[in-house]
Design a protein around this motif. Structure first.
Motif, PDB file in Angstrom:
ATOM      1  N   PHE A  21      -3.776   2.682 -13.242  1.00  0.00           N
ATOM      2  CA  PHE A  21      -3.944   2.382 -11.816  1.00  0.00           C
ATOM      3  C   PHE A  21      -3.852   0.888 -11.547  1.00  0.00           C
ATOM      4  CE2 PHE A  21      -5.762   6.703 -11.778  1.00  0.00           C
ATOM      5  CZ  PHE A  21      -4.987   7.226 -10.760  1.00  0.00           C
ATOM      6  N   MET A  22      -4.333   0.081 -12.485  1.00  0.00           N
ATOM      7  CA  MET A  22      -4.186  -1.378 -12.357  1.00  0.00           C
ATOM      8  C   MET A  22      -2.708  -1.757 -12.380  1.00  0.00           C
ATOM      9  SD  MET A  22      -7.085  -3.105 -12.112  1.00  0.00           S
ATOM     10  CE  MET A  22      -6.803  -4.673 -12.885  1.00  0.00           C
ATOM     11  N   LEU A  23      -1.951  -1.160 -13.283  1.00  0.00           N
ATOM     12  CA  LEU A  23      -0.515  -1.436 -13.357  1.00  0.00           C
ATOM     13  C   LEU A  23       0.199  -0.979 -12.085  1.00  0.00           C
ATOM     14  CD1 LEU A  23       0.325  -0.615 -17.083  1.00  0.00           C
ATOM     15  CD2 LEU A  23       0.462  -2.837 -15.947  1.00  0.00           C
ATOM     16  N   ALA A  24      -0.219   0.147 -11.547  1.00  0.00           N
ATOM     17  CA  ALA A  24       0.371   0.615 -10.285  1.00  0.00           C
ATOM     18  C   ALA A  24       0.136  -0.407  -9.182  1.00  0.00           C
ATOM     19  CB  ALA A  24      -0.214   1.974  -9.889  1.00  0.00           C
ATOM     20  N   GLY A  25      -1.072  -0.962  -9.142  1.00  0.00           N
ATOM     21  CA  GLY A  25      -1.374  -2.003  -8.160  1.00  0.00           C
ATOM     22  C   GLY A  25      -0.550  -3.258  -8.388  1.00  0.00           C
ATOM     23  N   ALA A  26      -0.413  -3.662  -9.644  1.00  0.00           N
ATOM     24  CA  ALA A  26       0.348  -4.872  -9.975  1.00  0.00           C
ATOM     25  C   ALA A  26       1.824  -4.693  -9.642  1.00  0.00           C
ATOM     26  CB  ALA A  26       0.167  -5.215 -11.446  1.00  0.00           C
ATOM     27  N   ILE A  27       2.376  -3.540  -9.971  1.00  0.00           N
ATOM     28  CA  ILE A  27       3.794  -3.274  -9.689  1.00  0.00           C
ATOM     29  C   ILE A  27       4.036  -3.253  -8.190  1.00  0.00           C
ATOM     30  CG2 ILE A  27       5.583  -1.483  -9.803  1.00  0.00           C
ATOM     31  CD1 ILE A  27       4.396  -0.801 -12.626  1.00  0.00           C
ATOM     32  N   SER A  28       3.184  -2.561  -7.451  1.00  0.00           N
ATOM     33  CA  SER A  28       3.387  -2.460  -5.997  1.00  0.00           C
ATOM     34  C   SER A  28       3.232  -3.818  -5.325  1.00  0.00           C
ATOM     35  CB  SER A  28       2.439  -1.433  -5.383  1.00  0.00           C
ATOM     36  OG  SER A  28       1.097  -1.808  -5.574  1.00  0.00           O
ATOM     37  N   LYS A  29       2.282  -4.627  -5.782  1.00  0.00           N
ATOM     38  CA  LYS A  29       2.088  -5.960  -5.201  1.00  0.00           C
ATOM     39  C   LYS A  29       3.255  -6.878  -5.529  1.00  0.00           C
ATOM     40  CE  LYS A  29      -0.145  -9.226  -3.103  1.00  0.00           C
ATOM     41  NZ  LYS A  29      -0.277  -9.254  -1.662  1.00  0.00           N
ATOM     42  N   THR A  30       3.784  -6.780  -6.738  1.00  0.00           N
ATOM     43  CA  THR A  30       4.931  -7.606  -7.135  1.00  0.00           C
ATOM     44  C   THR A  30       6.148  -7.272  -6.297  1.00  0.00           C
ATOM     45  OG1 THR A  30       4.081  -7.779  -9.396  1.00  0.00           O
ATOM     46  CG2 THR A  30       6.433  -8.238  -9.068  1.00  0.00           C
ATOM     47  N   PHE A  68       0.805  -1.217   0.000  1.00  0.00           N
ATOM     48  CA  PHE A  68       0.000   0.000   0.000  1.00  0.00           C
ATOM     49  C   PHE A  68       0.839   1.268   0.000  1.00  0.00           C
ATOM     50  CE2 PHE A  68      -3.478  -2.876   1.230  1.00  0.00           C
ATOM     51  CZ  PHE A  68      -4.361  -2.514   0.231  1.00  0.00           C
ATOM     52  N   VAL A  69       1.991   1.253   0.641  1.00  0.00           N
ATOM     53  CA  VAL A  69       2.854   2.439   0.627  1.00  0.00           C
ATOM     54  C   VAL A  69       3.325   2.710  -0.806  1.00  0.00           C
ATOM     55  CG1 VAL A  69       5.104   3.327   1.359  1.00  0.00           C
ATOM     56  CG2 VAL A  69       3.558   2.306   3.037  1.00  0.00           C
ATOM     57  N   ILE A  70       3.782   1.667  -1.502  1.00  0.00           N
ATOM     58  CA  ILE A  70       4.243   1.839  -2.886  1.00  0.00           C
ATOM     59  C   ILE A  70       3.070   2.234  -3.789  1.00  0.00           C
ATOM     60  CG2 ILE A  70       5.216   0.667  -4.901  1.00  0.00           C
ATOM     61  CD1 ILE A  70       6.877  -1.017  -2.900  1.00  0.00           C
ATOM     62  N   GLU A 115       0.277   3.790  -3.025  1.00  0.00           N
ATOM     63  CA  GLU A 115      -0.138   5.178  -2.773  1.00  0.00           C
ATOM     64  C   GLU A 115       0.851   6.161  -3.388  1.00  0.00           C
ATOM     65  OE1 GLU A 115      -2.971   6.431  -1.601  1.00  0.00           O
ATOM     66  OE2 GLU A 115      -3.742   4.393  -1.418  1.00  0.00           O
ATOM     67  N   ALA A 116       2.149   5.852  -3.343  1.00  0.00           N
ATOM     68  CA  ALA A 116       3.153   6.739  -3.957  1.00  0.00           C
ATOM     69  C   ALA A 116       2.976   6.776  -5.476  1.00  0.00           C
ATOM     70  CB  ALA A 116       4.554   6.272  -3.587  1.00  0.00           C
ATOM     71  N   LEU A 117       2.767   5.603  -6.089  1.00  0.00           N
ATOM     72  CA  LEU A 117       2.551   5.560  -7.537  1.00  0.00           C
ATOM     73  C   LEU A 117       1.259   6.286  -7.917  1.00  0.00           C
ATOM     74  CD1 LEU A 117       3.571   1.863  -8.321  1.00  0.00           C
ATOM     75  CD2 LEU A 117       4.845   3.945  -8.901  1.00  0.00           C
ATOM     76  N   LYS A 118       0.214   6.068  -7.141  1.00  0.00           N
ATOM     77  CA  LYS A 118      -1.070   6.723  -7.411  1.00  0.00           C
ATOM     78  C   LYS A 118      -0.925   8.246  -7.322  1.00  0.00           C
ATOM     79  CE  LYS A 118      -4.696   6.845  -4.569  1.00  0.00           C
ATOM     80  NZ  LYS A 118      -5.790   6.395  -3.715  1.00  0.00           N
ATOM     81  N   ARG A 119      -0.203   8.713  -6.316  1.00  0.00           N
ATOM     82  CA  ARG A 119       0.007  10.154  -6.159  1.00  0.00           C
ATOM     83  C   ARG A 119       0.739  10.729  -7.378  1.00  0.00           C
ATOM     84  NH1 ARG A 119       1.739  10.067  -1.309  1.00  0.00           N
ATOM     85  NH2 ARG A 119       3.931   9.807  -1.782  1.00  0.00           N
ATOM     86  N   LYS A 120       1.742   9.994  -7.890  1.00  0.00           N
ATOM     87  CA  LYS A 120       2.482  10.454  -9.078  1.00  0.00           C
ATOM     88  C   LYS A 120       1.564  10.479 -10.313  1.00  0.00           C
ATOM     89  CE  LYS A 120       6.568  11.362  -7.655  1.00  0.00           C
ATOM     90  NZ  LYS A 120       7.017  12.747  -7.651  1.00  0.00           N
ATOM     91  N   LEU A 121       0.731   9.468 -10.450  1.00  0.00           N
ATOM     92  CA  LEU A 121      -0.202   9.447 -11.578  1.00  0.00           C
ATOM     93  C   LEU A 121      -1.164  10.630 -11.505  1.00  0.00           C
ATOM     94  CD1 LEU A 121      -1.046   5.644 -11.829  1.00  0.00           C
ATOM     95  CD2 LEU A 121       0.157   7.015 -13.545  1.00  0.00           C
ATOM     96  N   ILE A 122      -1.644  10.928 -10.326  1.00  0.00           N
ATOM     97  CA  ILE A 122      -2.557  12.062 -10.152  1.00  0.00           C
ATOM     98  C   ILE A 122      -1.840  13.373 -10.449  1.00  0.00           C
ATOM     99  CG2 ILE A 122      -3.890  13.353  -8.428  1.00  0.00           C
ATOM    100  CD1 ILE A 122      -4.638  10.573  -7.223  1.00  0.00           C
ATOM    101  N   GLU A 123      -0.575  13.501 -10.023  1.00  0.00           N
ATOM    102  CA  GLU A 123       0.212  14.707 -10.333  1.00  0.00           C
ATOM    103  C   GLU A 123       0.367  14.870 -11.843  1.00  0.00           C
ATOM    104  OE1 GLU A 123       3.974  14.613  -8.296  1.00  0.00           O
ATOM    105  OE2 GLU A 123       3.017  14.581  -6.321  1.00  0.00           O
ATOM    106  N   LEU A 124       0.629  13.762 -12.538  1.00  0.00           N
ATOM    107  CA  LEU A 124       0.746  13.828 -13.997  1.00  0.00           C
ATOM    108  C   LEU A 124      -0.573  14.249 -14.634  1.00  0.00           C
ATOM    109  CD1 LEU A 124       2.906  10.658 -14.738  1.00  0.00           C
ATOM    110  CD2 LEU A 124       3.564  13.050 -15.109  1.00  0.00           C
ATOM    111  N   ARG A 125      -1.686  13.761 -14.125  1.00  0.00           N
ATOM    112  CA  ARG A 125      -3.007  14.128 -14.635  1.00  0.00           C
ATOM    113  C   ARG A 125      -3.265  15.627 -14.418  1.00  0.00           C
ATOM    114  NH1 ARG A 125      -2.991   9.740 -15.698  1.00  0.00           N
ATOM    115  NH2 ARG A 125      -4.236   7.896 -15.604  1.00  0.00           N
TER     116      ARG A 125
END
Length: 194
Positions: free
Chosen positions: A133-142, A103-105, A107-117
């Protein structure tokens, strides 16, 4: 009460309404991490006996006489009492870190995606947003799974009947010494290859 209203009004007039929420993000993250950790701790403690019996039954697949749940429970209780059902619990507690890391990773990826948007706004949401966002979840879980996976190896080895493994750290050290990095990640690599 009057003083509180005065302070709210002063903050809103001098800094704007968003100032009321300064510092809320880090507090929410900490609260979520702590609540997820506490929930994981309680869930692991409550369900460890179930998972312990399940693992023992799975490891018993080679025997001629298939062990039943009842026989397994009786055998564990006879050998170790109630404490026997909690063998490997420390490894389960370390497994909580996987969720926290994930979740920490994320949330960080999600925040960056939102900043880009925000920097490059588009009119409508697209399927690309969903995929990102699905890829962000997959990357963070991996990443979380790779970092925290050794707890799975330790937990399974601790649950084996009559083994040389006694504690979480001793199990990881023994596996590392005898089998190296591949031993720590053996089951993970098999799952990836299957």
């Amino acid at each position: 009460m009057h003083l509180l209203l005065y302070l709210f009004r002063h903050i809103i007039q001098s800094e704007g309404p968003r100032a009321l929420f300064k510092g809320l993000g880090p507090n929410i993250v900490v609260v979520h991490i702590l609540s997820a950790s506490c929930a994981g701790f309680v869930a692991s403690t409550a369900t460890n006996p179930i998972w312990f019996v399940k693992t023992r039954l799975q490891l018993d697949h080679a025997s001629k006489d298939q062990m039943t749940v009842r026989t397994c429970v009786q055998q564990i209780y006879k050998q170790s009492g109630l404490r026997g059902f909690y063998k490997g619990i420390t490894a389960s507690y370390f497994g909580i870190s996987e969720t926290v890391i994930h979740f920490v990773i994320y949330e960080a990826l999600k925040r960056k995606l939102i900043e880009l948007r925000t920097a490059h706004p588009t009119e409508a949401k697209t399927s690309r947003d969903f995929v990102e966002f699905m890829l962000a979840g997959a990357i963070s879980k991996t990443i979380a799974s790779c970092v925290a996976y050794p707890h799975e190896v330790a937990r399974t080895r601790l649950r084996e009947e009559g083994t040389k493994y006694r504690s979480f750290w001793q199990t990881l050290a023994t596996v590392w010494r005898e089998e190296g990095r591949r031993g720590i990640y053996r089951e993970f690599l098999q799952q990836v290859n299957d």
